[in-house]
Structures are given as C-alpha cells and as structure tokens.
Write a protein that holds these residues in place. Structure first.
Motif, PDB file in Angstrom:
ATOM      1  N   ASN A   1      55.644  33.617  34.305  1.00 26.48           N
ATOM      2  CA  ASN A   1      54.247  33.839  34.550  1.00 26.48           C
ATOM      3  C   ASN A   1      53.533  33.723  33.204  1.00 26.48           C
ATOM      4  O   ASN A   1      53.850  34.464  32.285  1.00 26.48           O
ATOM      5  CB  ASN A   1      54.224  35.289  35.047  1.00 26.48           C
ATOM      6  CG  ASN A   1      52.998  35.656  35.769  1.00 26.48           C
ATOM      7  OD1 ASN A   1      52.099  34.858  35.865  1.00 26.48           O
ATOM      8  ND2 ASN A   1      52.986  36.885  36.241  1.00 26.48           N
ATOM      9  N   ASP A   2      52.611  32.776  33.082  1.00 27.58           N
ATOM     10  CA  ASP A   2      51.889  32.626  31.816  1.00 27.58           C
ATOM     11  C   ASP A   2      50.704  33.592  31.805  1.00 27.58           C
ATOM     12  O   ASP A   2      49.745  33.403  32.532  1.00 27.58           O
ATOM     13  CB  ASP A   2      51.419  31.174  31.678  1.00 27.58           C
ATOM     14  CG  ASP A   2      50.872  30.887  30.295  1.00 27.58           C
ATOM     15  OD1 ASP A   2      50.496  31.842  29.591  1.00 27.58           O
ATOM     16  OD2 ASP A   2      50.823  29.707  29.925  1.00 27.58           O
TER      17      ASP A   2
ATOM     18  N   SER B   1      57.349  23.731  38.224  1.00 25.47           N
ATOM     19  CA  SER B   1      56.049  24.306  37.859  1.00 25.47           C
ATOM     20  C   SER B   1      55.074  24.170  39.016  1.00 25.47           C
ATOM     21  O   SER B   1      54.930  23.104  39.592  1.00 25.47           O
ATOM     22  CB  SER B   1      55.491  23.613  36.618  1.00 25.47           C
ATOM     23  OG  SER B   1      56.328  23.884  35.517  1.00 25.47           O
TER      24      SER B   1
ATOM     25  N   THR C   1      49.620  31.304  37.329  1.00 23.71           N
ATOM     26  CA  THR C   1      50.287  30.022  37.095  1.00 23.71           C
ATOM     27  C   THR C   1      51.755  30.330  36.856  1.00 23.71           C
ATOM     28  O   THR C   1      52.083  31.031  35.896  1.00 23.71           O
ATOM     29  CB  THR C   1      49.705  29.302  35.861  1.00 23.71           C
ATOM     30  OG1 THR C   1      48.293  29.215  36.022  1.00 23.71           O
ATOM     31  CG2 THR C   1      50.291  27.905  35.722  1.00 23.71           C
TER      32      THR C   1
ATOM     33  N   SER D   1      48.882  34.344  29.103  1.00 21.00           N
ATOM     34  CA  SER D   1      48.046  34.182  27.918  1.00 21.00           C
ATOM     35  C   SER D   1      46.567  34.090  28.307  1.00 21.00           C
ATOM     36  O   SER D   1      45.691  34.314  27.490  1.00 21.00           O
ATOM     37  CB  SER D   1      48.466  32.943  27.124  1.00 21.00           C
ATOM     38  OG  SER D   1      48.444  31.801  27.946  1.00 21.00           O
TER      39      SER D   1
ATOM     40  N   HIS E   1      56.120  29.247  36.947  1.00 23.15           N
ATOM     41  CA  HIS E   1      57.184  28.254  36.842  1.00 23.15           C
ATOM     42  C   HIS E   1      58.448  28.912  37.385  1.00 23.15           C
ATOM     43  O   HIS E   1      58.778  30.028  36.982  1.00 23.15           O
ATOM     44  CB  HIS E   1      57.407  27.851  35.387  1.00 23.15           C
ATOM     45  CG  HIS E   1      56.140  27.499  34.667  1.00 23.15           C
ATOM     46  ND1 HIS E   1      55.639  26.227  34.632  1.00 23.15           N
ATOM     47  CD2 HIS E   1      55.256  28.274  33.982  1.00 23.15           C
ATOM     48  CE1 HIS E   1      54.509  26.219  33.945  1.00 23.15           C
ATOM     49  NE2 HIS E   1      54.247  27.452  33.536  1.00 23.15           N
TER      50      HIS E   1
ATOM     51  N   ARG F   1      48.186  26.296  39.477  1.00 25.89           N
ATOM     52  CA  ARG F   1      47.537  27.600  39.469  1.00 25.89           C
ATOM     53  C   ARG F   1      47.030  27.913  40.877  1.00 25.89           C
ATOM     54  O   ARG F   1      46.401  27.073  41.521  1.00 25.89           O
ATOM     55  CB  ARG F   1      46.358  27.562  38.495  1.00 25.89           C
ATOM     56  CG  ARG F   1      45.591  28.873  38.390  1.00 25.89           C
ATOM     57  CD  ARG F   1      44.471  28.739  37.367  1.00 25.89           C
ATOM     58  NE  ARG F   1      43.519  29.826  37.461  1.00 25.89           N
ATOM     59  CZ  ARG F   1      43.695  31.028  36.880  1.00 25.89           C
ATOM     60  NH1 ARG F   1      44.794  31.257  36.181  1.00 25.89           N
ATOM     61  NH2 ARG F   1      42.794  31.971  37.009  1.00 25.89           N
TER      62      ARG F   1
ATOM     63  N   GLU G   1      54.907  36.166  30.209  1.00 24.53           N
ATOM     64  CA  GLU G   1      55.031  35.744  28.812  1.00 24.53           C
ATOM     65  C   GLU G   1      53.677  35.281  28.282  1.00 24.53           C
ATOM     66  O   GLU G   1      52.856  34.759  29.032  1.00 24.53           O
ATOM     67  CB  GLU G   1      56.032  34.578  28.693  1.00 24.53           C
ATOM     68  CG  GLU G   1      57.407  34.831  29.286  1.00 24.53           C
ATOM     69  CD  GLU G   1      58.248  35.834  28.517  1.00 24.53           C
ATOM     70  OE1 GLU G   1      57.820  36.247  27.412  1.00 24.53           O
ATOM     71  OE2 GLU G   1      59.309  36.230  29.019  1.00 24.53           O
ATOM     72  N   THR G   2      53.505  35.453  26.994  1.00 27.91           N
ATOM     73  CA  THR G   2      52.259  34.990  26.371  1.00 27.91           C
ATOM     74  C   THR G   2      52.472  33.710  25.559  1.00 27.91           C
ATOM     75  O   THR G   2      51.510  33.081  25.145  1.00 27.91           O
ATOM     76  CB  THR G   2      51.694  36.066  25.430  1.00 27.91           C
ATOM     77  OG1 THR G   2      52.688  36.394  24.465  1.00 27.91           O
ATOM     78  CG2 THR G   2      51.306  37.328  26.201  1.00 27.91           C
ATOM     79  N   GLU G   3      53.727  33.355  25.304  1.00 28.21           N
ATOM     80  CA  GLU G   3      54.045  32.135  24.547  1.00 28.21           C
ATOM     81  C   GLU G   3      55.465  31.701  24.908  1.00 28.21           C
ATOM     82  O   GLU G   3      56.226  32.478  25.455  1.00 28.21           O
ATOM     83  CB  GLU G   3      53.938  32.401  23.042  1.00 28.21           C
ATOM     84  CG  GLU G   3      54.839  33.551  22.609  1.00 28.21           C
ATOM     85  CD  GLU G   3      55.021  33.681  21.112  1.00 28.21           C
ATOM     86  OE1 GLU G   3      54.437  32.892  20.363  1.00 28.21           O
ATOM     87  OE2 GLU G   3      55.787  34.567  20.705  1.00 28.21           O
ATOM     88  N   LYS G   4      55.815  30.461  24.577  1.00 27.96           N
ATOM     89  CA  LYS G   4      57.166  29.931  24.815  1.00 27.96           C
ATOM     90  C   LYS G   4      57.681  30.370  26.183  1.00 27.96           C
ATOM     91  O   LYS G   4      58.800  30.904  26.315  1.00 27.96           O
ATOM     92  CB  LYS G   4      58.130  30.412  23.731  1.00 27.96           C
ATOM     93  CG  LYS G   4      57.741  29.981  22.319  1.00 27.96           C
ATOM     94  CD  LYS G   4      58.777  30.502  21.333  1.00 27.96           C
ATOM     95  CE  LYS G   4      58.324  30.297  19.896  1.00 27.96           C
ATOM     96  NZ  LYS G   4      59.087  31.128  18.950  1.00 27.96           N
ATOM     97  N   VAL G   5      56.857  30.153  27.188  1.00 27.20           N
ATOM     98  CA  VAL G   5      57.101  30.712  28.524  1.00 27.20           C
ATOM     99  C   VAL G   5      58.459  30.298  29.086  1.00 27.20           C
ATOM    100  O   VAL G   5      59.250  31.147  29.516  1.00 27.20           O
ATOM    101  CB  VAL G   5      55.957  30.287  29.481  1.00 27.20           C
ATOM    102  CG1 VAL G   5      56.221  30.769  30.892  1.00 27.20           C
ATOM    103  CG2 VAL G   5      54.623  30.818  28.971  1.00 27.20           C
TER     104      VAL G   5
END
Ligand code: CTP
Ligand code: CA
Length: 218
Positions: A172-173, A196, A185, A175, A187, A199, A149-153
């Motif tokens: 998986n962030d 969480s 990184t 962004s 969660h 990294r 995801e790139t936002e609101k993970v």
C-alpha cells in the motif's frame, strides 16, 4: 434456475481478518498507536462475508459499525490481538490488515506527570502476529499481509513476504493521502511476482481482493 440462489464462492470457508490500529497504554491517559481508520480491513471483512465466508474480524479501537454477517472481536493491544487471532483458528485464510503497534511500554499505573527535561519511554517489541501465523503448523492455507510503505514499496513488501512467511503482501503506497481516506493504490506481491492495481476506493480494493481470495481457495 428459478428459485435457486447462486452459490456464493466462499461458502463454507472461515476467514480471519485483523483491522484497525492497536493501542499500547503508556499510562491511564496516554497510548502509542499507528495511524489507521480500520476502513480497509472492515471493507474486506464485509466483502468476504457477502461472498458467503464465515468471517472473524479482530478489530483494534476504531469507530466503525460491524459489517453484516461478520463476527467481531474487539481488542486494544497487540498482545490482545495476537491472543484473539489464535483463539479464532483454524481458518482457511487470514487477511492481516491491522496496523499493529510495533512497540509497547510497561504501562504506568498512575498518570506520568510532566517534568522539566522531558521524559524517556522504554519500548519493548510487540509480537509479530502475521509472522507468528506464518510459522504455525496449522497455518491458514492462504496468508495475506498488508504493508503500508512510504518509499521502496515493492522492495519492502517483497522482503516482508519472505520474512513473515506470507503468501501475498498487499503493498500500500501511503506517501500520498491514503491514511483515513477512501482510496488506495495497491500492489499484490507474491512468489509469482507483482500485480499492480489502479488507484481505487477502499470498497473496490476489498471486492477485488475478495474475488482473488475466492479464486485462490476454490
Ligand atoms: N503485523 C503483525 N504484527 C505486528 C506487526 C505487523 O501482524 N506486530 C502485520 C500487519 O498486520 C501487516 C504486516 O504484518 O499485515 C506488515 O506490517 P508492517 O508494519 O508493514 O511490517 P513490520 O514488519 O512491522 O515492518 P515496519 O518496520 O515497516 O513497520
Ligand atoms: Ca510495523
């Protein structure tokens, strides 16, 4: 005890892993794909095999060596990946790391020639392999999805957990600079909440996840 190797925690378990992108042909020289190096999925397959699991790794097109002790099934498209996953069942657990292309085109037999005014692609939705597994009667006991995801993970991952019938979503962030890189990184999103992790490199993520899987299947 001298002479006795320690029993590996995943001995006797069959675990299915998907990894890499899928390629959906547009014509003989072009395709649609997601960005994915396959590194995280291959590292997970390797970490599970080191712990004694029998691992079936269904891999999209990637340039990576097969980890020791892993059975690799190479596929190109999402539909081929879905069929290979089904053929590999039953499994005690499944870890769906692949970045499956959400859409495909009909696939032209001849190379599409450039024309003034551009071109239009008609996109058809691909089967959701993870959701398909989640809905099966003989579903793997532990079903794990990944969500880049790139936002609101957490929000997106929580929605996917429910929508796909998964037990855990490894969110998986992306962004930052994770695509193709060596660190991640993540969660762990489950019914029990969100865990969480710091990294760490993809090998460390793989080891930590394999340990968590071993505990859950014990
Ligand atoms: N997945 C799958 N088959 C698909 C699409 C996704 O098995 N056709 C799996 C992925 O391997 C991953 C999880 O579903 O484990 C989440 O993938 P993602 O692309 O994040 O989910 P989508 O439902 O496609 O949502 P989005 O619109 O964010 O792409
Ligand atoms: Ca998707």
């Amino acid at each position: 005890e001298a002479g006795t190797a320690p029993v590996k925690p995943l001995t006797g378990k069959h675990i299915l892993v998907t990894a890499g992108p899928t390629h959906e042909p547009i014509d003989p020289v072009r395709y649609i794909a997601n960005r994915s190096s396959g590194k995280q999925g291959f590292a997970i397959a390797a970490a599970l095999a080191r712990r004694g699991a029998r691992v079936s790794l269904v891999a999209g097109p990637v340039a990576l060596p097969t980890p020791p002790g892993v059975t690799r099934i190479d596929v190109e498209t999402a539909r081929e990946m879905a069929a290979a996953v089904e053929a590999a069942l039953p499994a005690d657990a499944a870890v769906m790391v692949a970045a499956v292309a959400d859409w495909r085109t009909e696939g032209e037999r001849q190379k599409i020639k450039k024309q003034a005014g551009g071109a239009t692609l008609h996109l058809t939705e691909n089967p959701d392999i993870l959701a398909g597994l989640g809905a099966r009667k003989d579903r793997p006991h532990l079903l794990i999805g990944f969500a880049a995801e790139t936002e609101k993970v957490i929000e997106h991952a929580t929605a996917k957990l429910a929508r796909k019938g998964a037990d855990w979503i490894v969110a998986n962030d992306v962004s930052g600079d994770v695509m193709g890189g060596d660190a991640n990184t993540v969660h762990i999103v489950s019914q029990d909440g969100v865990e969480s992790w710091d990294r760490m490199d993809k090998a460390a993520v793989a080891d930590a996840l394999a340990e968590r899987i071993a505990k859950a299947l014990a």
